[in-house]
Design a protein around this motif. Structure first.
Motif, PDB file in Angstrom:
ATOM      1  N   THR A 209     -58.201 -48.620  33.863  1.00  0.00           N
ATOM      2  CA  THR A 209     -59.601 -49.030  33.755  1.00  0.00           C
ATOM      3  C   THR A 209     -60.143 -49.628  35.047  1.00  0.00           C
ATOM      4  O   THR A 209     -61.260 -49.305  35.471  1.00  0.00           O
ATOM      5  N   ILE A 210     -59.370 -50.521  35.672  1.00  0.00           N
ATOM      6  CA  ILE A 210     -59.829 -51.177  36.900  1.00  0.00           C
ATOM      7  C   ILE A 210     -60.074 -50.134  37.991  1.00  0.00           C
ATOM      8  O   ILE A 210     -61.114 -50.115  38.656  1.00  0.00           O
ATOM      9  N   SER A 211     -59.099 -49.245  38.176  1.00  0.00           N
ATOM     10  CA  SER A 211     -59.231 -48.230  39.221  1.00  0.00           C
ATOM     11  C   SER A 211     -60.373 -47.269  38.930  1.00  0.00           C
ATOM     12  O   SER A 211     -61.157 -46.925  39.829  1.00  0.00           O
TER      13      SER A 211
ATOM     14  N   PRO B 247     -59.985 -58.735  35.601  1.00  0.00           N
ATOM     15  CA  PRO B 247     -58.772 -59.412  35.132  1.00  0.00           C
ATOM     16  C   PRO B 247     -57.478 -58.981  35.793  1.00  0.00           C
ATOM     17  O   PRO B 247     -56.443 -59.603  35.580  1.00  0.00           O
ATOM     18  N   GLN B 248     -57.491 -57.899  36.593  1.00  0.00           N
ATOM     19  CA  GLN B 248     -56.254 -57.405  37.176  1.00  0.00           C
ATOM     20  C   GLN B 248     -56.495 -56.810  38.554  1.00  0.00           C
ATOM     21  O   GLN B 248     -57.613 -56.437  38.894  1.00  0.00           O
ATOM     22  N   GLU B 249     -55.414 -56.703  39.326  1.00  0.00           N
ATOM     23  CA  GLU B 249     -55.468 -56.001  40.600  1.00  0.00           C
ATOM     24  C   GLU B 249     -55.718 -54.504  40.358  1.00  0.00           C
ATOM     25  O   GLU B 249     -55.492 -54.002  39.262  1.00  0.00           O
ATOM     26  N   MET B 250     -56.196 -53.817  41.409  1.00  0.00           N
ATOM     27  CA  MET B 250     -56.424 -52.380  41.301  1.00  0.00           C
ATOM     28  C   MET B 250     -55.133 -51.632  41.656  1.00  0.00           C
ATOM     29  O   MET B 250     -54.671 -51.706  42.795  1.00  0.00           O
ATOM     30  N   PRO B 251     -54.552 -50.875  40.707  1.00  0.00           N
ATOM     31  CA  PRO B 251     -53.288 -50.191  40.985  1.00  0.00           C
ATOM     32  C   PRO B 251     -53.396 -49.011  41.944  1.00  0.00           C
ATOM     33  O   PRO B 251     -52.440 -48.680  42.634  1.00  0.00           O
ATOM     34  N   SER B 252     -54.549 -48.343  41.978  1.00  0.00           N
ATOM     35  CA  SER B 252     -54.680 -47.187  42.872  1.00  0.00           C
ATOM     36  C   SER B 252     -56.139 -46.898  43.164  1.00  0.00           C
ATOM     37  O   SER B 252     -56.984 -46.977  42.270  1.00  0.00           O
ATOM     38  N   ALA B 253     -56.424 -46.514  44.420  1.00  0.00           N
ATOM     39  CA  ALA B 253     -57.765 -46.075  44.801  1.00  0.00           C
ATOM     40  C   ALA B 253     -57.767 -44.583  45.104  1.00  0.00           C
ATOM     41  O   ALA B 253     -58.683 -44.071  45.744  1.00  0.00           O
TER      42      ALA B 253
ATOM     43  N   SER C  91     -50.041 -53.805  37.550  1.00  0.00           N
ATOM     44  CA  SER C  91     -49.423 -52.667  38.235  1.00  0.00           C
ATOM     45  C   SER C  91     -47.938 -52.571  37.914  1.00  0.00           C
ATOM     46  O   SER C  91     -47.376 -51.474  37.822  1.00  0.00           O
ATOM     47  N   VAL C  92     -47.291 -53.718  37.724  1.00  0.00           N
ATOM     48  CA  VAL C  92     -45.866 -53.732  37.371  1.00  0.00           C
ATOM     49  C   VAL C  92     -45.679 -53.188  35.957  1.00  0.00           C
ATOM     50  O   VAL C  92     -44.744 -52.423  35.689  1.00  0.00           O
ATOM     51  N   ARG C  93     -46.580 -53.580  35.050  1.00  0.00           N
ATOM     52  CA  ARG C  93     -46.489 -53.038  33.685  1.00  0.00           C
ATOM     53  C   ARG C  93     -46.606 -51.520  33.699  1.00  0.00           C
ATOM     54  O   ARG C  93     -45.841 -50.825  33.019  1.00  0.00           O
TER      55      ARG C  93
ATOM     56  N   ALA D  40     -55.968 -43.460  50.932  1.00  0.00           N
ATOM     57  CA  ALA D  40     -56.475 -44.344  49.870  1.00  0.00           C
ATOM     58  C   ALA D  40     -55.641 -45.601  49.678  1.00  0.00           C
ATOM     59  O   ALA D  40     -55.847 -46.338  48.710  1.00  0.00           O
ATOM     60  N   SER D  41     -54.716 -45.887  50.603  1.00  0.00           N
ATOM     61  CA  SER D  41     -53.923 -47.114  50.488  1.00  0.00           C
ATOM     62  C   SER D  41     -54.698 -48.341  50.934  1.00  0.00           C
ATOM     63  O   SER D  41     -54.305 -49.473  50.671  1.00  0.00           O
TER      64      SER D  41
END
Length: 553
Positions: free
Chosen positions: A62-64, A48-54, A433-435, A208-209
């Motif tokens: 949760t996504i990351s 449901p969302q983009e990955m904020p950090s790897a 990620s903005v939130r 990790a970018s």
């Protein structure tokens, strides 16, 4: 020394799709392939969302963590029953009688995806990198049981003094400051995974970018990831250097960001996605579909108020109570979400941990600390107006811009405006990620956020809201709360019953003061193609594990 028995404090039950499920609302677990099965073994996953950090040291969401759990591996991995088992370790840890020293033998066949061996030094480096203040890891506080961790994060000691050392290439020794019942679970959590120092330093700020700016030691490698917070497609490919590669059947997991339930449903029905998330009416309409699975999380979604400024109206407890009593949580979970989510009765979710004395569930023993009562809501609002010397209040209610979060804040907007005369709410959905960024910087009025347990213990929630914790986004502060939480991890750390009472006390204090307003315990409604088997879900810790997943022919 004694050989450690991997029971921890409490194991939150996970489940294996197409296996047996311990929840209450799911159909027979199922998942499916999209006709791309065969020898390719490709699984198409919608998130449901983009990955904020790897980055293992920086990730918070949760996504990351799901991504990191599948492309890396630590000392332990949670198994299909959500219990920690040796992974990077060759065997279970040996733990001293006082519970303060862990000796760990690492497997000698573990490698990074570039062919480098995974050594004890990689764990030492990864842990030191996470706790040092320059990294600014919001998860550094999880390391506090480790010797000198808190002083290192505070800049009082050098990272080299952290209580972990490489005895040799394949032996670690870890020193704790206090017995920690859930420490086994931390050893299976991404923030405690090893990191390849050479690769981190070679890439510098770019580490990790993108997927080619890191190396991996898990069942899969990250591919096609072009940037945190913005990329909407990436994949996990089978890692041929993984020590247990013969267990891994999937050749690739293709990940796409899909924020709208209707889009996900269309992709599923067209055979373009194997696992999609549904909420609201679409979840209710598909509840009898053989492919529908409701997955309950050890996660509380709550409203957090910005109390950073002394002049903030949200520092007024009566205002916070008015907001809480105005929300009909039953109607919200039944009519708006419809995905198996249940009402929250307090900060700590149900089915997370049981009393060491009575075996009672923590949330049940804590009682109902939040409820719906429009009369009380109006009374608290009137008191708040007098104390604040206001007649009306306008504020933004921020949330992520996924389908279900947008519907939830619209529902809360209507509830508050209808119940509290003079209140005007502006729903503000923003990318995930903005939130996170705005919550961290304090750029919000009220935010719908939440927390999923990192390990199976109430402290995963109560630790969040002590004064100064980086996850205390609104900066609520209460000295009695701080005292109870501190006692649970110091004075009473070795006394399970007294520690349990400390945690109950903390949970009640934040509930009575409405430091945050718990709204619902999250569940996700999934449509999963029945040909995909062996998806493992953990309600606490990193949510999803695809090591054992395969597409049935």
């Amino acid at each position: 020394m004694k050989k450690k028995t991997l029971l921890g404090l409490v194991a939150v039950c996970g489940f294996v799709l197409a296996g047996c499920y311990g929840g209450g609302t799911a159909k027979e677990e199922s998942a499916e392939g999209t006709g791309k099965g065969g020898s390719e073994q490709i699984f198409n996953l919608a998130v449901p969302q983009e990955m904020p950090s790897a980055d293992l040291s920086v990730a918070t969401d949760t996504i990351s963590f799901t991504a990191l759990n599948n492309i890396y591996e630590g000392i332990y991995r949670l198994d299909k029953d959500s219990k920690p088992i040796p992974a990077g370790a060759a065997e279970e840890a040996e733990v001293s009688e006082d519970g303060l020293t862990y000796k760990i033998k690492l497997r000698e066949d573990a490698k990074w995806s570039n062919g480098d061996p995974v050594t004890a030094a990689d764990y030492v480096y990864g842990w030191q990198r996470t706790v040092k203040p320059e990294t600014a890891s919001e998860y550094a506080y999880l390391y506090e049981p480790v010797e000198n961790a808190a002083d290192i994060t505070a800049g009082k000691k050098d990272p080299s003094e952290l209580g972990i050392k490489a005895v040799n290439d394949h032996e670690l020794e870890i020193k704790l400051t206090k017995p920690t019942p859930y420490f086994d679970y931390l050893l299976a959590f991404p923030s405690f995974f090893p990191q390849n120092q050479k690769v981190v330093e070679e890439n510098g700020k770019e580490y990790a970018s993108a997927s080619d700016k890191a190396v991996y030691n898990g069942p899969f490698t990250l591919e096609g990831f072009d940037g945190p917070g913005s990329d909407t497609e990436w994949s996990y490919k089978k890692n041929d250097t993984y020590w247990d590669k013969d267990t891994v059947k999937l050749s690739e997991i293709k990940v796409s960001v899909v924020k709208e339930s209707s889009t996900g449903l269309n992709l599923f029905e067209d055979g373009q996605a194997d696992d999609v998330i549904l909420s609201g009416e679409l979840a209710q309409q598909n509840a009898n579909n053989d492919a529908f699975v409701s997955v309950k999380e050890a996660r509380t979604s709550y409203l957090e108020f910005n109390q950073r400024d002394e002049k903030s109206p949200f520092k007024n407890a009566n205002l916070r109570k008015a907001v809480s009593y105005a929300i009909d949580r039953e109607a919200l979970v039944d009519k708006v979400l419809g995905d198996g989510s249940v009402i929250s009765t307090g900060l700590v979710p149900a089915d997370l941990a049981k009393s060491p004395d009575s075996n009672e569930d923590f949330a049940k023993e804590a009682g109902e600390l939040v409820s719906y009562d429009t009369k009380k809501a109006k009374e608290y609002w009137e008191q708040a107006k007098k104390e604040l010397k206001i007649d009306k209040l306008d504020f933004e209610l921020m949330a992520s811009d996924d389908d279900s979060s947008k519907k939830v804040i619209e529902y809360i907007q209507n509830a508050l405006e209808e119940t509290l005369d003079g209140v005007k709410v502006t729903p503000t959905p923003v990318p995930f990620s903005v939130r996170l960024d705005r919550s961290t910087s304090g750029d919000f009025d009220i935010v719908l956020g939440g927390w999923g347990a990192d390990y199976s213990d109430p402290s995963s929630f109560t630790d969040l809201f002590v004064t100064g914790n980086s996850y205390n986004r609104g900066q609520w502060s209460n000295p009695d709360y701080d005292k109870a939480v501190k006692e649970s991890s110091t004075t009473n750390a070795g006394d399970p019953e007294k520690r349990w009472q400390n945690l109950l006390d903390a949970n009640k204090i934040i509930g009575d003061d409405m430091g945050v307003v718990p709204v619902y315990q999250k569940a996700e409604g999934h449509l999963i193609n029945p040909k995909v088997k062996g998806i493992v879900h953990h309600s606490a810790g990193a949510s999803w594990d695809y090591k054992w997943t395969y597409v049935e022919e």
